[in-house]
Design a protein around this motif. Structure first.
Motif, PDB file in Angstrom:
ATOM      1  N   PHE A 217      -9.249  -3.923  -5.399  1.00  0.00           N
ATOM      2  CA  PHE A 217      -8.902  -3.679  -4.159  1.00  0.00           C
ATOM      3  C   PHE A 217      -9.246  -4.713  -3.168  1.00  0.00           C
ATOM      4  O   PHE A 217      -9.939  -4.159  -1.879  1.00  0.00           O
ATOM      5  N   GLY A 218      -8.814  -5.868  -3.524  1.00  0.00           N
ATOM      6  CA  GLY A 218      -9.160  -6.877  -2.353  1.00  0.00           C
ATOM      7  C   GLY A 218      -7.735  -6.702  -1.548  1.00  0.00           C
ATOM      8  O   GLY A 218      -7.302  -5.890  -1.333  1.00  0.00           O
ATOM      9  N   ASN A 219      -7.462  -7.841  -0.966  1.00  0.00           N
ATOM     10  CA  ASN A 219      -6.330  -7.903   0.161  1.00  0.00           C
ATOM     11  C   ASN A 219      -5.116  -7.457  -0.734  1.00  0.00           C
ATOM     12  O   ASN A 219      -4.386  -6.687   0.063  1.00  0.00           O
ATOM     13  N   VAL A 220      -4.750  -7.934  -1.777  1.00  0.00           N
ATOM     14  CA  VAL A 220      -3.542  -7.266  -2.443  1.00  0.00           C
ATOM     15  C   VAL A 220      -3.506  -5.978  -2.874  1.00  0.00           C
ATOM     16  O   VAL A 220      -2.714  -5.114  -2.544  1.00  0.00           O
ATOM     17  N   GLY A 221      -4.374  -5.666  -3.758  1.00  0.00           N
ATOM     18  CA  GLY A 221      -4.687  -4.206  -4.234  1.00  0.00           C
ATOM     19  C   GLY A 221      -4.926  -3.232  -3.047  1.00  0.00           C
ATOM     20  O   GLY A 221      -4.144  -1.970  -3.209  1.00  0.00           O
ATOM     21  N   SER A 222      -5.356  -3.628  -2.035  1.00  0.00           N
ATOM     22  CA  SER A 222      -5.638  -2.516  -1.008  1.00  0.00           C
ATOM     23  C   SER A 222      -4.392  -2.332   0.027  1.00  0.00           C
ATOM     24  O   SER A 222      -4.074  -1.134   0.326  1.00  0.00           O
ATOM     25  N   ASN A 223      -3.737  -3.400   0.159  1.00  0.00           N
ATOM     26  CA  ASN A 223      -2.328  -3.068   0.856  1.00  0.00           C
ATOM     27  C   ASN A 223      -1.538  -2.466  -0.071  1.00  0.00           C
ATOM     28  O   ASN A 223      -0.627  -1.633   0.590  1.00  0.00           O
ATOM     29  N   ALA A 224      -1.255  -2.862  -1.314  1.00  0.00           N
ATOM     30  CA  ALA A 224      -0.317  -2.058  -2.205  1.00  0.00           C
ATOM     31  C   ALA A 224      -0.646  -0.744  -2.217  1.00  0.00           C
ATOM     32  O   ALA A 224       0.166   0.242  -2.057  1.00  0.00           O
ATOM     33  N   ALA A 225      -2.093  -0.329  -2.337  1.00  0.00           N
ATOM     34  CA  ALA A 225      -2.321   1.064  -2.333  1.00  0.00           C
ATOM     35  C   ALA A 225      -2.006   1.851  -0.994  1.00  0.00           C
ATOM     36  O   ALA A 225      -1.538   2.857  -1.148  1.00  0.00           O
ATOM     37  N   ARG A 226      -2.253   1.078   0.009  1.00  0.00           N
ATOM     38  CA  ARG A 226      -1.953   1.695   1.284  1.00  0.00           C
ATOM     39  C   ARG A 226      -0.504   2.032   1.483  1.00  0.00           C
ATOM     40  O   ARG A 226      -0.113   2.992   1.734  1.00  0.00           O
ATOM     41  N   LEU A 227       0.325   1.152   1.005  1.00  0.00           N
ATOM     42  CA  LEU A 227       1.771   1.178   1.347  1.00  0.00           C
ATOM     43  C   LEU A 227       2.334   2.014   0.168  1.00  0.00           C
ATOM     44  O   LEU A 227       3.206   2.944   0.754  1.00  0.00           O
ATOM     45  N   LEU A 228       1.823   2.022  -0.882  1.00  0.00           N
ATOM     46  CA  LEU A 228       2.285   3.269  -2.028  1.00  0.00           C
ATOM     47  C   LEU A 228       1.893   4.503  -1.683  1.00  0.00           C
ATOM     48  O   LEU A 228       2.549   5.706  -1.937  1.00  0.00           O
TER      49      LEU A 228
END
Length: 429
Positions: A217-228
């Motif tokens: 849930f770093g930069n990549v994981g958190s932004n992917a989670a938010r957008l999905l």
């Protein structure tokens, strides 16, 4: 199967060779980085002690253009890892058809044990160590694990001091105020989200019914989670170094994101100790699980978004996800890949899934060279166009050539494009 990431990358290349229209002599050249620099970095810490760090910069292949690749600060950095990541970046830039070659850099350190002043001195010393290798037309670094826009600002400033004038295009991922582009910070996560949506369209499935587990849930994981989450998917699990959170009804991604942005950990979120502006209204007592357990959840999509080598021959039989989208670099070993292919589990490879970052880095570099800037809408639209086109061409390759998996399809495209550049350029002298 070896844990060596470089051997893993070579094995992925070998799997694709029989399907790729590439001269064997050129193929053998593509297995070797052009050069790797090791630098010794003595730094006077804020405590007054002098600590000697080691760093690397690998330039893998320049047939298609200047080298491009991130810089990571992490205790696990090795020369072999940096060379593997530089190779993966080579295939990534070729797959999404950017005029770049691949590079990567890293410093062996534990950023959590360093002050901001220590990190600045380390960054500046590292930049001085590699500055003869980098430049706007030579090699353009970017952020990676444990580095960020501030790191890039220090790198740009150090390089510019030696040149005697400001050179914003020497790095990408900079703050907006010194030549960065809107959309860069969330670009990799946005690309992961876009590719996941395209995968569901290809499989003729509804993303709004999908359950998704994201390791990291770093930069990549958190932004992917938010957008999905915004796209209607159900993010049921995620994790960081402290542990993982699981809720079959779906996590409150917005509250978790606010908590982590305020410096919180996933284990604190599980316990209900929410920090910052996190809203507890949707918090629903998630379960604490381990990172290993997260990988084996019965979900529609697993998104590894942490480090390489997490899906292996040892745990692949326990994986129950219907599809995997690789947000991290090299998260799946070749042995695990083969097992997943036999089970018809679709794996969107890292060189496609996480290419959003380098696409927007390219857009930033172009804007800097033109001394012009584009609004966020233009950047996001161009990201979606380019990564969508790469996805479509990978699918076309996969379907028309009857290839075993999407990774092989992506590699055949990338290898053929890079090899064609070598053919045209020839061999000097």
């Amino acid at each position: 199967m070896t844990d060596d990431p470089f051997e893993n990358m070579l094995a992925q290349m070998d799997r694709a060779e029989e399907y790729a229209d590439v001269d064997h002599g050129i193929f053998e050249r593509l297995k070797h980085p052009e050069r790797t620099l090791k630098v010794t970095l003595p730094v006077e810490l804020e405590s007054g002690e002098v600590e000697v760090f080691e760093g690397y910069r690998c330039q893998f292949d320049s047939a298609r253009g200047p080298f491009k690749g991130g810089v990571r600060f992490h205790p696990s950095v090795t020369q072999r890892e940096v060379e593997a990541l530089a190779g993966w970046m080579t295939w990534k830039t070729a797959l999404v058809d950017l005029p770049y070659g691949g590079a990567k850099g890293g410093v062996i350190c534990e950023p959590k044990e360093l002050t901001d002043r220590d990190l600045e001195r380390l960054t500046r010393r590292y930049t001085e160590g590699i500055r003869r290798m980098i430049g706007p037309e030579v090699d353009v670094p970017a952020p990676d694990m444990n580095t960020n826009p501030q790191t890039m600002a220090w790198m740009m400033d150090t390089y510019s001091m030696y040149e005697g004038y400001s050179v914003p295009q020497v790095v990408t991922g900079k703050p907006l105020e010194i030549g960065g582009t809107p959309g860069r910070v969330e670009a990799t996560g946005r690309g992961v989200s876009l590719v996941t949506e395209r995968l569901f369209e290809y499989l003729d499935r509804d993303l709004s019914d999908a359950t998704i587990a994201i390791q990291g849930f770093g930069n990549v994981g958190s932004n992917a989670a938010r957008l999905l989450d915004e796209a209607g998917a159900n993010v049921v699990a995620t994790s960081d170094v402290s542990g993982a959170a699981y809720d079959p009804d779906g996590l409150d991604v917005a509250a978790l994101g606010a908590h982590v942005d305020a410096g919180g950990l996933v284990e604190e979120y599980v316990a209900g100790d929410l920090k910052g502006s996190a809203d507890r209204s949707r918090w629903d007592d998630p379960d604490a699980i381990t990172n290993a357990e997260l990988l084996t959840l019965d979900v529609d999509v697993l998104i590894p978004a942490a480090v390489e080598g997490v899906i292996t021959a040892d745990n692949v039989d326990d994986l129950r996800a219907s599809a995997i989208v690789e947000a991290a670099n090299g998260p799946t070993t070749v042995a695990a890949d083969e097992a997943l292919t036999e089970r018809d589990v679709q794996v969107v490879p890292d060189i496609l899934a996480n290419a959003g970052g380098v696409i927007v880095s390219y857009l930033e570099w172009v804007q800097n060279a033109q001394e012009f800037s584009w609004p966020l809408e233009t950047v996001n639209a161009e990201l979606e166009r380019r990564i969508g086109d790469a996805f479509d061409k990978t699918i076309e390759q996969y379907d028309t050539k009857d290839l075993p998996d999407l990774r092989t399809a992506a590699y055949t495209l990338a290898l053929e494009r890079t090899a064609k550049a070598h053919e045209y350029r020839g061999l000097f002298p």
